[in-house]
Design an enzyme around this catalytic site. Structure first.
Site, mmCIF file in Angstrom:
data_model
loop_
_atom_site.group_PDB
_atom_site.id
_atom_site.type_symbol
_atom_site.label_atom_id
_atom_site.label_comp_id
_atom_site.label_asym_id
_atom_site.label_seq_id
_atom_site.Cartn_x
_atom_site.Cartn_y
_atom_site.Cartn_z
ATOM 1 N N LYS A 1 -8.948 1.950 -24.235
ATOM 2 C CA LYS A 1 -8.024 0.853 -24.531
ATOM 3 C C LYS A 1 -8.658 -0.170 -25.463
ATOM 4 O O LYS A 1 -8.055 -0.557 -26.476
ATOM 5 C CB LYS A 1 -7.583 0.165 -23.244
ATOM 6 C CG LYS A 1 -6.528 -0.906 -23.463
ATOM 7 C CD LYS A 1 -6.588 -2.015 -22.428
ATOM 8 C CE LYS A 1 -7.739 -2.967 -22.679
ATOM 9 N NZ LYS A 1 -7.703 -4.177 -21.828
ATOM 10 N N ASP B 1 -2.468 0.309 -22.047
ATOM 11 C CA ASP B 1 -2.876 -0.259 -20.766
ATOM 12 C C ASP B 1 -1.744 -0.017 -19.780
ATOM 13 O O ASP B 1 -0.795 0.706 -20.073
ATOM 14 C CB ASP B 1 -3.208 -1.748 -20.906
ATOM 15 C CG ASP B 1 -1.999 -2.580 -21.309
ATOM 16 O OD1 ASP B 1 -0.928 -1.993 -21.593
ATOM 17 O OD2 ASP B 1 -2.111 -3.815 -21.343
#
Length: 340
Positions: free
Chosen positions: A244, A263
């Site tokens: 991420k 996310d």
């Protein structure tokens, strides 16, 4: 910090460039978790640190107004004499990537995706920033299990402790983002823990040291010229950098418009809006890849930009829901106030 200057009050201090709201909405872009160094200093005016200077930005119809402060004179911020008009405009054009025509992209994404078309009409002008890679990387390491308001406060303490003072605004010092050399001391991790960074202190100090002793700031910036997969791989070798964070940096600092940061926020959007089985039952590395590939197939080469629009819209919706639940509770983090 409240700034009293306005385009009409101090015309000699302000410049402008053409920029309609369809190309840029400051209120959406600067408050949705891409960057943590801007604040609304007065209604409609955004003040923050960009590079080695403090700026205030304001939109008026189809123009973007801006002023830049230099070192204080007689205790007050002065207009930055070291930047000429062409340099200032170029810095803003680069930072907001104004060479990318946003309305045409919105039309293409809307034609390919009915859900995007429905959401985007209320969220024009959401574009991806082009940030300094070191600042972007160290900032996003701080976003793990965190909220935008808390991250913003952490980054402010970080800059006050390690960054060079730029000027004072309303008797408050404004600092530059710390240089790598300022973060390589043996006590950096300990100082970050004292600032409330918790377990992130080890990752921020470790990554700063790894870059300083390895790639260097210029080597990190040079990842702009390599393929997305290679830049992502290099970033993931750094302490505290997973898929991420790597995708956030690729998208917002390294010119990888196809990078789609995933996310729990984006995972939920993918599952609820684009198919319950997409990404599986948990946010695994495989899910990151599947969701990113899905959106790249749907939206094309600027998939990360399209994702930023949906992320901003979902964030605003959650913040509004949280405010309606928590009316009267001042100074607390909102459950919807999450970042990438």
């Amino acid at each position: 910090m409240k700034l009293r200057e306005t385009p009409s009050a101090c015309p000699s201090l302000w410049r402008s460039l053409p920029c309609p709201p369809a190309e840029l909405r400051l209120d959406l872009v600067l408050s949705s978790g891409q960057t943590f160094r801007w604040w609304e200093s007065s209604p409609g005016a955004w003040t923050g640190v960009l590079g080695e200077h403090v700026w205030t930005l304001r939109q008026d119809r189809d123009r973007l107004w801006y002023t830049v402060y230099g070192k204080e004179e007689n205790g007050h911020p002065a207009e930055a004499a070291m930047l000429d008009a062409a340099e200032m405009e170029q810095i803003l054009r680069d930072y907001f990537q104004l060479d990318v025509g946003l309305p045409a992209l919105y039309r293409a994404w809307g034609a390919a995706d009915p859900h995007f078309c429905k959401v985007a009409k209320d969220f024009p002008g959401v574009r991806v920033l082009r940030q300094d890679p070191v600042e972007c990387l160290l900032s996003f390491i701080c976003t793990s299990n965190n909220h935008i308001s808390r991250i913003t406060a952490m980054i402010e303490r970080f800059c006050q402790a390690f960054g060079r003072r730029l000027c004072y605004l309303d008797d408050q010092a404004v600092h530059a983002f710390p240089s790598l050399s300022a973060l390589t001391g043996a006590d950096t991790e300990e100082r970050l823990r004292a600032l409330g960074f918790g377990y992130r202190a080890k990752f921020v100090s470790g990554t700063a040291r790894a870059i300083a002793e390895g790639l260097g700031a210029e080597g990190l910036r040079a990842l702009r010229a390599v393929p997305y997969a290679e830049a992502r791989r290099v970033l993931c070798t750094l302490p505290g950098v997973g898929a991420k964070v790597a995708d956030c940096v690729c998208l917002m600092a390294l010119d990888k418009a196809e990078a789609v940061p995933v996310d729990t926020h984006v995972w939920r959007i993918a599952r609820q809006r684009y198919g319950a089985v997409l990404g599986g039952r948990s946010l695994t590395p495989r899910a990151h890849q599947e969701i990113g590939n899905f959106f790249r197939g749907l939206w094309g080469s600027h998939a990360g930009w399209a994702q930023a629009v949906l992320f901003c819209a979902d964030l605003r919706k959650n913040q509004e829901l949280a405010r309606s639940r928590d009316q009267g509770k001042q100074g607390q983090d909102s459950p919807g106030d999450v970042t990438h």
